[in-house]
Design a protein around this motif. Structure first.
Motif, PDB file in Angstrom:
ATOM      1  N   VAL A 166       0.847  -1.191   0.000  1.00 18.54           N
ATOM      2  CA  VAL A 166       0.000   0.000   0.000  1.00 18.54           C
ATOM      3  C   VAL A 166       0.885   1.244   0.000  1.00 18.54           C
ATOM      4  N   HIS A 167       0.283   2.383  -0.290  1.00 20.21           N
ATOM      5  CA  HIS A 167       1.035   3.628  -0.295  1.00 20.21           C
ATOM      6  C   HIS A 167       1.651   3.865   1.083  1.00 20.21           C
ATOM      7  N   GLY A 168       2.935   4.213   1.084  1.00 22.50           N
ATOM      8  CA  GLY A 168       3.634   4.456   2.339  1.00 22.50           C
ATOM      9  C   GLY A 168       4.379   3.254   2.891  1.00 22.50           C
ATOM     10  N   PHE A 169       4.330   2.125   2.188  1.00 22.04           N
ATOM     11  CA  PHE A 169       4.847   0.884   2.773  1.00 22.04           C
ATOM     12  C   PHE A 169       6.345   0.902   3.026  1.00 22.04           C
ATOM     13  N   ALA A 170       7.108   1.712   2.294  1.00 20.07           N
ATOM     14  CA  ALA A 170       8.563   1.689   2.463  1.00 20.07           C
ATOM     15  C   ALA A 170       8.988   2.098   3.869  1.00 20.07           C
ATOM     16  N   SER A 171       8.159   2.890   4.547  1.00 22.11           N
ATOM     17  CA  SER A 171       8.501   3.308   5.912  1.00 22.11           C
ATOM     18  C   SER A 171       8.536   2.132   6.880  1.00 22.11           C
ATOM     19  N   TRP A 172       7.931   1.015   6.527  1.00 20.90           N
ATOM     20  CA  TRP A 172       7.862  -0.149   7.406  1.00 20.90           C
ATOM     21  C   TRP A 172       9.016  -1.118   7.153  1.00 20.90           C
ATOM     22  N   VAL A 173      10.132  -0.589   6.680  1.00 22.23           N
ATOM     23  CA  VAL A 173      11.278  -1.421   6.321  1.00 22.23           C
ATOM     24  C   VAL A 173      11.813  -2.221   7.505  1.00 22.23           C
ATOM     25  N   GLY A 174      11.547  -1.757   8.735  1.00 23.07           N
ATOM     26  CA  GLY A 174      12.061  -2.448   9.905  1.00 23.07           C
ATOM     27  C   GLY A 174      11.389  -3.769  10.197  1.00 23.07           C
ATOM     28  N   PHE A 175      10.209  -4.014   9.610  1.00 25.00           N
ATOM     29  CA  PHE A 175       9.512  -5.266   9.928  1.00 25.00           C
ATOM     30  C   PHE A 175       8.718  -5.865   8.773  1.00 25.00           C
ATOM     31  N   LEU A 176       8.572  -5.151   7.647  1.00 25.20           N
ATOM     32  CA  LEU A 176       7.746  -5.642   6.544  1.00 25.20           C
ATOM     33  C   LEU A 176       8.642  -6.140   5.403  1.00 25.20           C
ATOM     34  N   PRO A 177       8.563  -7.422   5.053  1.00 25.02           N
ATOM     35  CA  PRO A 177       9.436  -7.951   4.008  1.00 25.02           C
ATOM     36  C   PRO A 177       9.328  -7.195   2.679  1.00 25.02           C
ATOM     37  N   GLY A 178       8.117  -6.787   2.285  1.00 24.76           N
ATOM     38  CA  GLY A 178       7.964  -6.059   1.028  1.00 24.76           C
ATOM     39  C   GLY A 178       8.697  -4.730   1.032  1.00 24.76           C
ATOM     40  N   ALA A 179       8.685  -4.031   2.164  1.00 25.86           N
ATOM     41  CA  ALA A 179       9.404  -2.765   2.280  1.00 25.86           C
ATOM     42  C   ALA A 179      10.908  -3.001   2.226  1.00 25.86           C
ATOM     43  N   ARG A 180      11.355  -4.035   2.901  1.00 33.13           N
ATOM     44  CA  ARG A 180      12.779  -4.374   2.883  1.00 33.13           C
ATOM     45  C   ARG A 180      13.233  -4.692   1.454  1.00 33.13           C
ATOM     46  N   GLU A 181      12.415  -5.453   0.735  1.00 37.61           N
ATOM     47  CA  GLU A 181      12.760  -5.792  -0.643  1.00 37.61           C
ATOM     48  C   GLU A 181      12.887  -4.536  -1.498  1.00 37.61           C
ATOM     49  N   ALA A 182      11.932  -3.617  -1.350  1.00 34.10           N
ATOM     50  CA  ALA A 182      11.944  -2.405  -2.162  1.00 34.10           C
ATOM     51  C   ALA A 182      13.178  -1.552  -1.899  1.00 34.10           C
ATOM     52  N   LEU A 183      13.545  -1.379  -0.641  1.00 30.22           N
ATOM     53  CA  LEU A 183      14.694  -0.535  -0.329  1.00 30.22           C
ATOM     54  C   LEU A 183      16.018  -1.243  -0.601  1.00 30.22           C
ATOM     55  N   LYS A 184      16.043  -2.559  -0.496  1.00 29.68           N
ATOM     56  CA  LYS A 184      17.226  -3.297  -0.944  1.00 29.68           C
ATOM     57  C   LYS A 184      17.404  -3.124  -2.461  1.00 29.68           C
ATOM     58  N   ASP A 185      16.299  -3.191  -3.194  1.00 31.85           N
ATOM     59  CA  ASP A 185      16.343  -2.982  -4.642  1.00 31.85           C
ATOM     60  C   ASP A 185      16.822  -1.564  -4.966  1.00 31.85           C
ATOM     61  N   ALA A 186      16.325  -0.588  -4.212  1.00 34.08           N
ATOM     62  CA  ALA A 186      16.746   0.795  -4.430  1.00 34.08           C
ATOM     63  C   ALA A 186      18.238   0.952  -4.156  1.00 34.08           C
ATOM     64  N   GLY A 187      18.713   0.334  -3.085  1.00 34.21           N
ATOM     65  CA  GLY A 187      20.137   0.389  -2.774  1.00 34.21           C
ATOM     66  C   GLY A 187      20.977  -0.235  -3.877  1.00 34.21           C
ATOM     67  N   ALA A 188      20.524  -1.355  -4.407  1.00 35.99           N
ATOM     68  CA  ALA A 188      21.250  -2.015  -5.497  1.00 35.99           C
ATOM     69  C   ALA A 188      21.277  -1.138  -6.738  1.00 35.99           C
ATOM     70  N   PHE A 189      20.177  -0.436  -7.003  1.00 37.81           N
ATOM     71  CA  PHE A 189      20.117   0.469  -8.145  1.00 37.81           C
ATOM     72  C   PHE A 189      21.125   1.597  -7.993  1.00 37.81           C
ATOM     73  N   LEU A 190      21.220   2.159  -6.775  1.00 36.67           N
ATOM     74  CA  LEU A 190      22.210   3.200  -6.522  1.00 36.67           C
ATOM     75  C   LEU A 190      23.623   2.673  -6.752  1.00 36.67           C
ATOM     76  N   LYS A 191      23.913   1.498  -6.228  1.00 40.31           N
ATOM     77  CA  LYS A 191      25.256   0.931  -6.388  1.00 40.31           C
ATOM     78  C   LYS A 191      25.597   0.718  -7.860  1.00 40.31           C
ATOM     79  N   THR A 192      24.620   0.245  -8.620  1.00 42.79           N
ATOM     80  CA  THR A 192      24.871  -0.017 -10.033  1.00 42.79           C
ATOM     81  C   THR A 192      25.164   1.260 -10.810  1.00 42.79           C
TER      82      THR A 192
END
Length: 311
Positions: free
Chosen positions: A281-307
């Motif tokens: 749902v909208h806003g889900f990235a803020s729940w990165v501390g406990f929500l697997p979907g949020a963790r996946e999204a920000l891990k993907d974002a981090g990988a994009f930055l590194k690339t």
């Protein structure tokens, strides 16, 4: 479409929310701040240090928070703008996202406390974001960063700012970003009812009426929606922009607008990676501390930055 079971359980435990239009602004800001700072960051989003500064803008200063990763050497710098419908939010409310981008993107992060509407309507927000981006470029070496490896990032309204600043920088002849991270920023002031706006008009969490109210506070004249600094999708051209990573949530009324912007970029020859996260749902990235979907999204974002910000 099925909402993620963990999110559904959270929503079921929440009291009924009347919608932002029916909450006094001071109470809305207080409520958002208190609920946001109670959200834990990801335990393994480990950073080196933070520092608060004031950076110049025309007629004043902008508070920023700097985040350094544990990585050594000259590092990329990501200028990040928080979400909040242009109306709420600050350096603390999405601190967990800034930390994740810093730790998982191996990037210095400059989080920008831009001026909020309705006290400071459009174009104050994107002007602050662009001023902070220029400051980061000008001061990159002093910060331990590389002025040739800059990125822009933001969630929701902040995602709109990140995309707008990429256009502003292109048209101003720099600074040049290597990457743009747009986390569910629609990049358009909605004027038509998309399928997602109809399906999720009543939420969860963000409703279509909430979206309308936020834009009403932000724009002092509806005609400003045509300005690409407000609606990046309406730029005359999207050619020559840096690579973009566009995150969308499946159960979000603004989903289709964000995905349309990704398609618009691709049509202009821009490198784009767009990913829709199932059940989110909208806003889900803020729940990165406990929500697997949020963790996946920000891990993907981090990988994009590194690339895209590699030395």
């Amino acid at each position: 479409m099925a909402i993620d079971p963990q999110i559904a359980q959270m929503l079921a435990a929440m009291p009924t929310w009347p919608g932002v239009r029916h909450v006094p602004l001071d109470i809305l800001r207080k409520s958002v701040r208190e609920s946001s700072i109670a959200i834990p960051p990801a335990a393994d989003a480990i950073i080196g240090r933070t520092e608060e500064r004031l950076v110049p803008r025309p007629g004043g200063e902008i508070p920023v928070r700097l985040y350094w990763p544990e990585a050594e050497g000259r590092l990329p710098i990501t200028v990040y703008m928080h979400g909040g419908g242009y109306v709420v939010g600050d350096l603390d409310t999405q601190d967990m996202i800034a930390r994740a981008l810093c730790a998982w993107g191996d990037s210095i992060v400059v989080s920008v406390d831009y001026r909020l509407a309705p006290e400071h309507p459009f174009p104050a927000g994107p002007e602050d974001a662009f001023a902070a981006f220029r400051w980061a470029a000008d001061n990159a070496v002093e910060l331990g960063g590389d002025p040739d490896r800059l990125a822009l990032a933001g969630d929701s309204a902040g995602g709109n700012f990140a995309c707008a600043v990429a256009l502003m920088a292109r048209d101003a002849g720099g600074p040049q970003a290597r990457a743009v991270i747009n986390i569910y920023g629609p990049c358009n002031c909605p004027e038509t009812e998309t399928p997602s706006a109809l399906e999720f008009a009543d939420g969860p969490l963000l409703t279509q009426d909430d979206v309308s109210w936020f834009w009403e506070q932000y724009l002092s004249d509806p005609a400003q929606a045509e300005d690409y600094r407000a609606s990046p999708v309406r730029a005359a051209s999207h050619a020559g922009l840096p690579p973009h990573f566009v995150v969308t949530a499946e159960c979000d009324p603004s989903r289709d607008d964000a995905e349309f912007y990704a398609a618009k970029l691709a049509d202009a020859g821009v490198t784009v990676e767009a990913k829709r996260y199932a059940g989110m749902v909208h806003g889900f990235a803020s729940w990165v501390g406990f929500l697997p979907g949020a963790r996946e999204a920000l891990k993907d974002a981090g990988a994009f930055l590194k690339t895209h910000c590699a030395a």
